[in-house]
Design a protein around this motif. Structure first.
Motif, PDB file in Angstrom:
ATOM      1  N   SER A 192       0.832  -1.212   0.000  1.00  0.00           N
ATOM      2  CA  SER A 192       0.000   0.000   0.000  1.00  0.00           C
ATOM      3  C   SER A 192       0.862   1.257   0.000  1.00  0.00           C
ATOM      4  O   SER A 192       0.575   2.224  -0.731  1.00  0.00           O
ATOM      5  CB  SER A 192      -0.920   0.007   1.228  1.00  0.00           C
ATOM      6  OG  SER A 192      -1.893  -1.008   1.131  1.00  0.00           O
ATOM      7  N   ASP A 193       1.914   1.260   0.785  1.00  0.00           N
ATOM      8  CA  ASP A 193       2.780   2.442   0.867  1.00  0.00           C
ATOM      9  C   ASP A 193       3.416   2.757  -0.483  1.00  0.00           C
ATOM     10  O   ASP A 193       3.442   3.921  -0.916  1.00  0.00           O
ATOM     11  CB  ASP A 193       3.870   2.222   1.916  1.00  0.00           C
ATOM     12  CG  ASP A 193       3.336   2.250   3.348  1.00  0.00           C
ATOM     13  OD1 ASP A 193       2.196   2.723   3.541  1.00  0.00           O
ATOM     14  OD2 ASP A 193       4.060   1.792   4.256  1.00  0.00           O
ATOM     15  N   VAL A 194       3.941   1.735  -1.151  1.00  0.00           N
ATOM     16  CA  VAL A 194       4.603   1.963  -2.439  1.00  0.00           C
ATOM     17  C   VAL A 194       3.610   2.471  -3.477  1.00  0.00           C
ATOM     18  O   VAL A 194       3.891   3.427  -4.221  1.00  0.00           O
ATOM     19  CB  VAL A 194       5.276   0.668  -2.933  1.00  0.00           C
ATOM     20  CG1 VAL A 194       5.758   0.828  -4.373  1.00  0.00           C
ATOM     21  CG2 VAL A 194       6.451   0.305  -2.035  1.00  0.00           C
ATOM     22  N   LEU A 195       2.450   1.851  -3.541  1.00  0.00           N
ATOM     23  CA  LEU A 195       1.473   2.261  -4.546  1.00  0.00           C
ATOM     24  C   LEU A 195       0.915   3.651  -4.242  1.00  0.00           C
ATOM     25  O   LEU A 195       0.743   4.468  -5.156  1.00  0.00           O
ATOM     26  CB  LEU A 195       0.347   1.231  -4.617  1.00  0.00           C
ATOM     27  CG  LEU A 195       0.758  -0.117  -5.227  1.00  0.00           C
ATOM     28  CD1 LEU A 195      -0.373  -1.132  -5.113  1.00  0.00           C
ATOM     29  CD2 LEU A 195       1.165   0.046  -6.688  1.00  0.00           C
ATOM     30  N   ARG A 196       0.664   3.937  -2.990  1.00  0.00           N
ATOM     31  CA  ARG A 196       0.165   5.269  -2.647  1.00  0.00           C
ATOM     32  C   ARG A 196       1.190   6.348  -2.961  1.00  0.00           C
ATOM     33  O   ARG A 196       0.825   7.456  -3.413  1.00  0.00           O
ATOM     34  CB  ARG A 196      -0.205   5.316  -1.163  1.00  0.00           C
ATOM     35  CG  ARG A 196      -1.486   4.562  -0.828  1.00  0.00           C
ATOM     36  CD  ARG A 196      -1.825   4.694   0.645  1.00  0.00           C
ATOM     37  NE  ARG A 196      -3.048   4.004   0.979  1.00  0.00           N
ATOM     38  CZ  ARG A 196      -3.621   4.043   2.180  1.00  0.00           C
ATOM     39  NH1 ARG A 196      -3.048   4.749   3.158  1.00  0.00           N
ATOM     40  NH2 ARG A 196      -4.744   3.389   2.412  1.00  0.00           N
TER      41      ARG A 196
ATOM     42  N   LEU B  35      -5.394  -9.834  -1.316  1.00  0.00           N
ATOM     43  CA  LEU B  35      -5.796  -9.144  -0.090  1.00  0.00           C
ATOM     44  C   LEU B  35      -5.211  -7.736  -0.003  1.00  0.00           C
ATOM     45  O   LEU B  35      -5.388  -7.046   1.003  1.00  0.00           O
ATOM     46  CB  LEU B  35      -5.377  -9.952   1.139  1.00  0.00           C
ATOM     47  CG  LEU B  35      -6.123 -11.276   1.340  1.00  0.00           C
ATOM     48  CD1 LEU B  35      -5.601 -12.015   2.561  1.00  0.00           C
ATOM     49  CD2 LEU B  35      -7.636 -11.046   1.460  1.00  0.00           C
ATOM     50  N   SER B  36      -4.557  -7.313  -1.083  1.00  0.00           N
ATOM     51  CA  SER B  36      -3.949  -5.988  -1.091  1.00  0.00           C
ATOM     52  C   SER B  36      -4.996  -4.894  -1.268  1.00  0.00           C
ATOM     53  O   SER B  36      -6.109  -5.128  -1.763  1.00  0.00           O
ATOM     54  CB  SER B  36      -2.906  -5.892  -2.212  1.00  0.00           C
ATOM     55  OG  SER B  36      -3.543  -5.916  -3.484  1.00  0.00           O
ATOM     56  N   GLU B  37      -4.619  -3.682  -0.884  1.00  0.00           N
ATOM     57  CA  GLU B  37      -5.499  -2.531  -1.078  1.00  0.00           C
ATOM     58  C   GLU B  37      -5.810  -2.329  -2.559  1.00  0.00           C
ATOM     59  O   GLU B  37      -6.964  -2.064  -2.928  1.00  0.00           O
ATOM     60  CB  GLU B  37      -4.843  -1.278  -0.505  1.00  0.00           C
ATOM     61  CG  GLU B  37      -5.655  -0.011  -0.719  1.00  0.00           C
ATOM     62  CD  GLU B  37      -4.918   1.246  -0.287  1.00  0.00           C
ATOM     63  OE1 GLU B  37      -5.567   2.311  -0.192  1.00  0.00           O
ATOM     64  OE2 GLU B  37      -3.691   1.180  -0.050  1.00  0.00           O
ATOM     65  N   ALA B  38      -4.816  -2.467  -3.414  1.00  0.00           N
ATOM     66  CA  ALA B  38      -5.001  -2.211  -4.842  1.00  0.00           C
ATOM     67  C   ALA B  38      -5.982  -3.201  -5.460  1.00  0.00           C
ATOM     68  O   ALA B  38      -6.831  -2.818  -6.277  1.00  0.00           O
ATOM     69  CB  ALA B  38      -3.656  -2.281  -5.565  1.00  0.00           C
ATOM     70  N   PHE B  39      -5.874  -4.478  -5.081  1.00  0.00           N
ATOM     71  CA  PHE B  39      -6.805  -5.464  -5.626  1.00  0.00           C
ATOM     72  C   PHE B  39      -8.234  -5.158  -5.186  1.00  0.00           C
ATOM     73  O   PHE B  39      -9.188  -5.460  -5.909  1.00  0.00           O
ATOM     74  CB  PHE B  39      -6.416  -6.871  -5.163  1.00  0.00           C
ATOM     75  CG  PHE B  39      -7.262  -7.967  -5.745  1.00  0.00           C
ATOM     76  CD1 PHE B  39      -6.900  -8.576  -6.944  1.00  0.00           C
ATOM     77  CD2 PHE B  39      -8.425  -8.400  -5.111  1.00  0.00           C
ATOM     78  CE1 PHE B  39      -7.684  -9.585  -7.487  1.00  0.00           C
ATOM     79  CE2 PHE B  39      -9.208  -9.404  -5.650  1.00  0.00           C
ATOM     80  CZ  PHE B  39      -8.834 -10.008  -6.845  1.00  0.00           C
ATOM     81  N   GLY B  40      -8.384  -4.552  -4.020  1.00  0.00           N
ATOM     82  CA  GLY B  40      -9.701  -4.278  -3.476  1.00  0.00           C
ATOM     83  C   GLY B  40     -10.324  -2.981  -3.934  1.00  0.00           C
ATOM     84  O   GLY B  40     -11.375  -2.583  -3.420  1.00  0.00           O
ATOM     85  N   LEU B  41      -9.719  -2.297  -4.907  1.00  0.00           N
ATOM     86  CA  LEU B  41     -10.306  -1.070  -5.435  1.00  0.00           C
ATOM     87  C   LEU B  41     -11.375  -1.386  -6.477  1.00  0.00           C
ATOM     88  O   LEU B  41     -11.362  -2.450  -7.102  1.00  0.00           O
ATOM     89  CB  LEU B  41      -9.226  -0.193  -6.061  1.00  0.00           C
ATOM     90  CG  LEU B  41      -8.131   0.326  -5.125  1.00  0.00           C
ATOM     91  CD1 LEU B  41      -7.066   1.079  -5.914  1.00  0.00           C
ATOM     92  CD2 LEU B  41      -8.727   1.210  -4.022  1.00  0.00           C
ATOM     93  N   SER B  42     -12.275  -0.457  -6.673  1.00  0.00           N
ATOM     94  CA  SER B  42     -13.298  -0.633  -7.714  1.00  0.00           C
ATOM     95  C   SER B  42     -12.715  -0.300  -9.083  1.00  0.00           C
ATOM     96  O   SER B  42     -11.550   0.112  -9.198  1.00  0.00           O
ATOM     97  CB  SER B  42     -14.492   0.275  -7.425  1.00  0.00           C
ATOM     98  OG  SER B  42     -14.138   1.645  -7.642  1.00  0.00           O
ATOM     99  N   GLY B  43     -13.514  -0.447 -10.100  1.00  0.00           N
ATOM    100  CA  GLY B  43     -13.064  -0.130 -11.458  1.00  0.00           C
ATOM    101  C   GLY B  43     -13.373   1.280 -11.887  1.00  0.00           C
ATOM    102  O   GLY B  43     -13.146   1.638 -13.048  1.00  0.00           O
TER     103      GLY B  43
END
Length: 398
Positions: free
Chosen positions: A37-41, A362-370
């Motif tokens: 999450s930190d890297v992607l944010r 289970l990552s934040e990125a996978f859990g985002l909407s489209g």
């Protein structure tokens, strides 16, 4: 030659013992997820991208079933997920799917498409059996067989691909599919699938921007020259065996192969991966080249990066590089820190396939909407841009 990076700081020679990896202690899942999450944010902030809102439970549940089981969940499965009052119900569902036959078959199919060109079924259909390769892979994923062991088995396999044979070994079907013509196709597939390298062009010329020299392909191909396809018995059953290779000039203890440079001059190649060269002997009593290749390749940094990149692409819609099998200085990853961390953690966790899948889904990125936010026009890999993973790419929630 910097085409393959290996962990060599404490390793023995390829022919003298197992290659040891210096790896950190495996991190806890929570630490890995926080790092992701930190890297992607940080990347979203750097590119002034606004991430999409989180997916609803319904969207997330459907997505997990599609990615891991290859199908939509039933209404009963959805209701069971919604009724769960466990705080970790998402993790519970992921573990449930990872333990299912559907997941094993899904990932077996995905990997088989990587290992074998679908066109080869028509061209080499009498040599190998795709269904038997899928079954071998399916059994492996069902048992959560470590990736380094799985790939070692594929690269060093001997025996028959016929399940009715006494020496049946479904793993042989990978190399049987590319065994013709001195295993040129098998060499190409090995480089693409397990190293993330498109070395086939170095058969004819160097690639200065990628760091690949002419001959890299042939040095990899030299590992397969002890491999032989035999047809035996009344029904000409196909078997993959190892036999002595005497070199193209007949010198068994200096068993070379020749290839032609772009200027027409002949050059010599011996089995070498990156900076690691094994014994030049072609005698099995001295060295088994494919076993040495399996050890060197699975001990390389490129191997764990290639596996991580490919699995990430299946679950997230895009890899860290486009295409996933063309990694190198000429094509740097979109998130090098994240790729390296996940690859290192994969190795530190004994290359367990389930662990890598679990971190990603289970990552934040996978859990985002489209939903694509107005400020997120830069995150558009569909038109050739670099993915920032600020939304789910295969869904449109606008």
């Amino acid at each position: 030659d910097a085409s393959v990076q290996t962990d060599t700081s404490t390793g023995d020679s390829a022919s003298g013992g197992p290659l040891k990896r210096q790896l950190p202690e495996p991190s806890a899942d929570a630490d890995i997820l926080a790092f992701m999450s930190d890297v992607l944010r940080d990347a979203w902030k750097e590119h002034s991208v606004t991430a999409s809102p989180p997916a609803t439970d319904d969207q997330w549940c459907r997505r997990v079933y599609q990615r891991l089981a290859g199908r939509e969940p039933s209404s009963d499965e959805l209701n069971q997920f919604f009724r769960s009052d466990r705080a970790d119900r998402r993790g519970q569902l992921v573990d449930q799917l990872l333990a299912s036959d559907e997941y094993a078959h899904r990932f077996a199919d995905l990997w088989c498409d990587v290992l074998v060109d679908t066109r080869q079924q028509d061209e080499d259909g009498d040599l190998y059996d795709r269904e038997e390769l899928v079954e071998y892979l399916e059994d492996s994923f069902r048992d959560d067989k470590p990736y380094d062991r799985l790939v070692s088995e594929l690269l060093s396999a001997t025996g028959s691909g016929d399940p009715d044979s006494k020496d049946y070994n479904g793993a042989v079907n990978f190399l049987l599919a590319g065994a013709d013509n001195h295993a040129l196709a098998g060499t190409d597939r090995t480089a693409r699938a397990f190293l993330g390298k498109q070395l086939v062009c170095t058969r004819c010329h160097s690639h200065p921007t990628s760091g690949w020299e002419q001959g890299d392909f042939w040095e990899l191909n030299a590992f397969f020259r002890q491999m032989k396809v035999r047809r035996e018995g009344e029904f000409q059953a196909v078997r993959l065996v190892d036999q002595d290779f005497y070199g193209e000039s007949g010198a068994a203890r200096d068993a070379e192969i020749f290839y032609k440079l772009s200027n027409g001059r002949l050059e010599v190649a011996y089995p070498t991966l990156g900076e690691r060269e094994i014994s030049r002997s072609g005698l099995l009593s001295d060295v088994n080249r494919r076993r040495e290749l399996a050890e060197l390749l699975t001990g390389s940094v490129d191997f764990r990066r290639a596996v991580t990149n490919r699995v990430w692409s299946w679950l997230m819609g895009y890899g860290f590089t486009q295409p996933v099998d063309d990694m190198g200085p000429h094509n740097p990853p979109s998130h090098p820190q994240l790729l390296d961390r996940l690859a290192t953690e994969l190795a530190a966790h004994d290359f367990q396939p389930d662990a890598l899948v679990r971190w990603i889904v289970l990552s934040e990125a996978f859990g985002l909407s489209g939903k694509q936010m107005p400020e997120s026009w830069m995150d558009n890999p569909e038109t050739g841009g670099r993915p920032l993973f600020a939304r789910c790419y295969e869904e449109d929630d606008n």
